[in-house]
Write an enzyme that holds these catalytic residues in place. Structure first.
Site, PDB file in Angstrom:
ATOM      1  N   HIS A 214       0.868  -1.172   0.000  1.00 50.55           N
ATOM      2  CA  HIS A 214       0.000   0.000   0.000  1.00 50.55           C
ATOM      3  C   HIS A 214       0.911   1.230   0.000  1.00 50.55           C
ATOM      4  O   HIS A 214       2.072   1.149   0.404  1.00 50.55           O
ATOM      5  CB  HIS A 214      -0.952  -0.045   1.201  1.00 50.55           C
ATOM      6  CG  HIS A 214      -2.051  -1.070   1.022  1.00 50.55           C
ATOM      7  ND1 HIS A 214      -3.314  -0.734   0.627  1.00 50.55           N
ATOM      8  CD2 HIS A 214      -2.046  -2.419   1.148  1.00 50.55           C
ATOM      9  CE1 HIS A 214      -4.060  -1.831   0.524  1.00 50.55           C
ATOM     10  NE2 HIS A 214      -3.305  -2.879   0.831  1.00 50.55           N
ATOM     11  N   CYS A 245      -7.894  -1.046   3.523  1.00 52.81           N
ATOM     12  CA  CYS A 245      -8.527  -2.170   4.214  1.00 52.81           C
ATOM     13  C   CYS A 245      -9.445  -1.590   5.272  1.00 52.81           C
ATOM     14  O   CYS A 245      -9.008  -0.824   6.125  1.00 52.81           O
ATOM     15  CB  CYS A 245      -7.497  -3.089   4.856  1.00 52.81           C
ATOM     16  SG  CYS A 245      -8.290  -4.436   5.749  1.00 52.81           S
TER      17      CYS A 245
HETATM   18  P1  HMG Z   1     -17.283 -14.152  12.731  1.00 51.43           P
HETATM   19  O1  HMG Z   1     -18.287 -13.150  13.163  1.00 51.43           O
HETATM   20  O2  HMG Z   1     -16.295 -14.634  13.758  1.00 51.43           O
HETATM   21  O3  HMG Z   1     -17.989 -15.351  12.019  1.00 51.43           O
HETATM   22  O4  HMG Z   1     -16.500 -13.500  11.533  1.00 51.43           O
HETATM   23  P2  HMG Z   1     -18.457 -16.768  12.589  1.00 51.43           P
HETATM   24  O5  HMG Z   1     -17.542 -17.809  12.072  1.00 51.43           O
HETATM   25  O6  HMG Z   1     -18.665 -16.661  14.085  1.00 51.43           O
HETATM   26  O7  HMG Z   1     -19.894 -16.913  11.903  1.00 51.43           O
HETATM   27  C1  HMG Z   1     -20.935 -15.972  12.184  1.00 51.43           C
HETATM   28  C2  HMG Z   1     -21.971 -16.017  11.070  1.00 51.43           C
HETATM   29  O8  HMG Z   1     -21.374 -15.558   9.879  1.00 51.43           O
HETATM   30  C3  HMG Z   1     -22.510 -17.408  10.767  1.00 51.43           C
HETATM   31  O9  HMG Z   1     -23.873 -17.247  10.396  1.00 51.43           O
HETATM   32  C4  HMG Z   1     -21.732 -17.849   9.561  1.00 51.43           C
HETATM   33  O10 HMG Z   1     -22.391 -18.776   8.750  1.00 51.43           O
HETATM   34  C5  HMG Z   1     -21.567 -16.538   8.840  1.00 51.43           C
HETATM   35  P3  HMG Z   1     -25.060 -17.697  11.377  1.00 51.43           P
HETATM   36  O11 HMG Z   1     -24.828 -19.160  11.614  1.00 51.43           O
HETATM   37  O12 HMG Z   1     -24.866 -16.874  12.608  1.00 51.43           O
HETATM   38  O13 HMG Z   1     -26.273 -17.342  10.578  1.00 51.43           O
HETATM   39  N1  HMG Z   1     -20.349 -16.554   7.997  1.00 51.43           N
HETATM   40  C6  HMG Z   1     -20.326 -16.254   6.689  1.00 51.43           C
HETATM   41  N2  HMG Z   1     -21.273 -15.860   5.822  1.00 51.43           N
HETATM   42  C7  HMG Z   1     -20.897 -15.673   4.537  1.00 51.43           C
HETATM   43  N3  HMG Z   1     -19.635 -15.871   4.111  1.00 51.43           N
HETATM   44  C8  HMG Z   1     -18.668 -16.247   4.938  1.00 51.43           C
HETATM   45  C9  HMG Z   1     -19.011 -16.459   6.285  1.00 51.43           C
HETATM   46  N4  HMG Z   1     -18.271 -16.841   7.356  1.00 51.43           N
HETATM   47  C10 HMG Z   1     -19.111 -16.910   8.383  1.00 51.43           C
HETATM   48  N5  HMG Z   1     -17.415 -16.447   4.474  1.00 51.43           N
HETATM   49  C11 HMG Z   1     -15.301 -13.814   9.448  1.00 51.43           C
HETATM   50  C12 HMG Z   1     -15.422 -14.200  10.915  1.00 51.43           C
HETATM   51  C13 HMG Z   1     -14.012 -14.398   8.945  1.00 51.43           C
HETATM   52  C14 HMG Z   1     -16.491 -14.359   8.704  1.00 51.43           C
HETATM   53  C15 HMG Z   1     -15.309 -12.270   9.355  1.00 51.43           C
HETATM   54  O14 HMG Z   1     -14.333 -11.793  10.213  1.00 51.43           O
HETATM   55  C16 HMG Z   1     -15.015 -11.770   7.956  1.00 51.43           C
HETATM   56  O15 HMG Z   1     -15.811 -11.955   7.036  1.00 51.43           O
HETATM   57  N6  HMG Z   1     -13.869 -11.079   7.773  1.00 51.43           N
HETATM   58  C17 HMG Z   1     -13.455 -10.569   6.466  1.00 51.43           C
HETATM   59  C18 HMG Z   1     -12.659  -9.297   6.605  1.00 51.43           C
HETATM   60  C19 HMG Z   1     -12.179  -8.836   5.269  1.00 51.43           C
HETATM   61  O16 HMG Z   1     -12.662  -9.234   4.222  1.00 51.43           O
HETATM   62  N7  HMG Z   1     -11.142  -7.949   5.267  1.00 51.43           N
HETATM   63  C20 HMG Z   1     -10.580  -7.417   4.080  1.00 51.43           C
HETATM   64  C21 HMG Z   1      -9.734  -8.394   3.308  1.00 51.43           C
HETATM   65  S1  HMG Z   1      -8.103  -8.601   3.982  1.00 51.43           S
HETATM   66  C22 HMG Z   1      -7.172  -7.292   3.301  1.00 51.43           C
HETATM   67  O17 HMG Z   1      -7.728  -6.407   2.715  1.00 51.43           O
HETATM   68  C23 HMG Z   1      -5.678  -7.354   3.384  1.00 51.43           C
HETATM   69  C24 HMG Z   1      -5.012  -7.742   2.057  1.00 51.43           C
HETATM   70  O18 HMG Z   1      -5.322  -6.809   1.037  1.00 51.43           O
HETATM   71  C25 HMG Z   1      -3.473  -7.813   2.223  1.00 51.43           C
HETATM   72  C26 HMG Z   1      -2.869  -6.570   2.871  1.00 51.43           C
HETATM   73  O19 HMG Z   1      -3.078  -5.449   2.392  1.00 51.43           O
HETATM   74  O20 HMG Z   1      -2.184  -6.780   3.898  1.00 51.43           O
HETATM   75  C27 HMG Z   1      -5.475  -9.138   1.586  1.00 51.43           C
HETATM   76 MG    MG Z   2      -4.315  -4.930   0.730  1.00 54.33          MG
END
Ligand code: HMG
Ligand code: MG
Length: 311
Positions: A214, A245
């Site tokens: 970044h 992010c």
């Molecule tokens: P959580 O709240 O701990 O989820 O979040 P959970 O496992 O306790 O599940 C809660 C509910 O969410 C459940 O539903 C699951 O089914 C549902 P319920 O049973 O209560 O009805 N759920 C989902 N639904 C749809 N799709 C899914 C999913 N997973 C669980 N995949 C979780 C944990 C990982 C889901 C959450 O923290 C999350 O989605 N995080 C994503 C954050 C993100 O996308 N950040 C940006 C990308 S990283 C980045 O940008 C960095 C990068 O560019 C590199 C850099 O720059 O360093 C890559």
């Molecule tokens: Mg990134």
């Protein structure tokens, strides 16, 4: 004028992240059909690896909540279209739509693992282990991101052995490539060299490493140059410098693909990208977002009629 430098690669693969890392951070909801058109235009501009979206929880990243609608709209695009998956649920959603390239995303720091994935570092690695295995069994290519490789907004400087540990764990579980993330854009070239040297010593092949800078402090291009000198040939960048992010304080846009291509073109390094077509794409996208691209190259090459207001 093209003037090559000795010791640099002759070709670089650009891993374009604008549609994912870029759009995940936009306040404006970008309509699905605009995203699909963006990806098509990126392909037309010569990009062949275009990260498309994320199958994460829609409440965590509402900007990408349309992954199920978007992915079928771009399935005919002749490019690698990696998607991010944070867990089993994400993998199931991605494979159900025929995704062939997936990316898991780990953190080198506990604070960001908690903020981004609601897990500790080790808990998230334990989640990824079966996800990577199943993705590989399904014939998918797997990328492993490691965020906060150089600095963390909550923890400050990140000890490099911490980064090496997470990289090694992802590699051992079967990731085909790793991407070293400077999520908040604080790294400087000496740090990049130091990490790449440590990864060499730990037996991680440079050919399997990508860099993901970044540009918060304007260091992304200098850091990329240091990585190229070390032999890295995969560089992440985002068209027009979109990005950030939502779960990392002070993360701004990625290295702009146009800025990268300008430098590589001058060095005689092949990318396959048509800089003019790419710039036109970023100007077009800036029109949809209502603000000009932060890329210096887009500003220099693009029309003076770019939108000039921040939303
Ligand atoms: P959580 O709240 O701990 O989820 O979040 P959970 O496992 O306790 O599940 C809660 C509910 O969410 C459940 O539903 C699951 O089914 C549902 P319920 O049973 O209560 O009805 N759920 C989902 N639904 C749809 N799709 C899914 C999913 N997973 C669980 N995949 C979780 C944990 C990982 C889901 C959450 O923290 C999350 O989605 N995080 C994503 C954050 C993100 O996308 N950040 C940006 C990308 S990283 C980045 O940008 C960095 C990068 O560019 C590199 C850099 O720059 O360093 C890559
Ligand atoms: Mg990134």
């Amino acid at each position: 004028m093209v003037v090559p430098e000795p010791g640099l690669p002759t070709r670089v693969r650009i891993h374009e992240v604008g549609a994912r890392d870029g759009l995940q951070n936009e306040k404006t909801a970008v309509p699905t059909k605009v995203k699909a058109e963006f990806i098509r235009r990126l392909r037309t501009a010569g990009l062949t690896t275009i990260e498309a979206t994320s199958f994460v929880h829609p409440k965590w990243v509402p900007q990408l909540a349309d992954a199920e609608e978007l992915f079928p709209q771009i399935s005919d695009v002749d490019a690698e279209l990696p998607v991010l998956v944070p867990n089993q649920r994400g993998l199931d959603r991605a494979l159900a739509l025929g995704a062939r390239r997936i990316a898991v995303f780990a953190s080198a720091t506990e604070s960001f693992a908690k903020a981004n994935l609601n897990r500790t570092v080790d808990e998230s690695l334990a989640v990824f282990e079966p996800v990577v295995r199943q993705a590989k069994d399904a014939g998918a290519h797997v990328r492993g991101y490691v965020s906060m490789c150089f600095g963390d907004p909550w923890e400050g400087e990140v000890p490099l052995p911490q980064v090496v540990r997470v990289c090694t764990a992802l590699r051992d579980m079967g990731c085909d490539e790793l991407s070293l993330g400077d999520t908040i854009g604080v790294a400087t070239p000496g740090q990049v060299r130091a990490l790449l040297t440590l990864l060499d010593e730990a037996g991680l092949p440079t050919a399997e490493l990508g860099v993901h800078f970044h540009d918060t402090y304007g260091q992304a291009l200098a850091n990329t140059y240091a990585a190229l000198q070390h032999g890295v040939t995969t560089v992440d960048a985002s068209a027009g410098g979109l990005g950030g992010c939502p779960y990392a304080k002070s993360a701004t846009g990625n290295l702009a693909t146009e800025d990268l291509v300008w430098m590589l073109r001058g060095l005689g390094i092949e990318t396959g990208v048509d800089l003019e077509a790419l710039t036109a794409t970023s100007v077009w996208m800036a029109g949809h977002l209502g603000r000009p691209s932060p890329s210096r190259t887009v500003r220099a090459l693009g029309p003076t009629t770019q939108p000039d207001k921040d939303q």
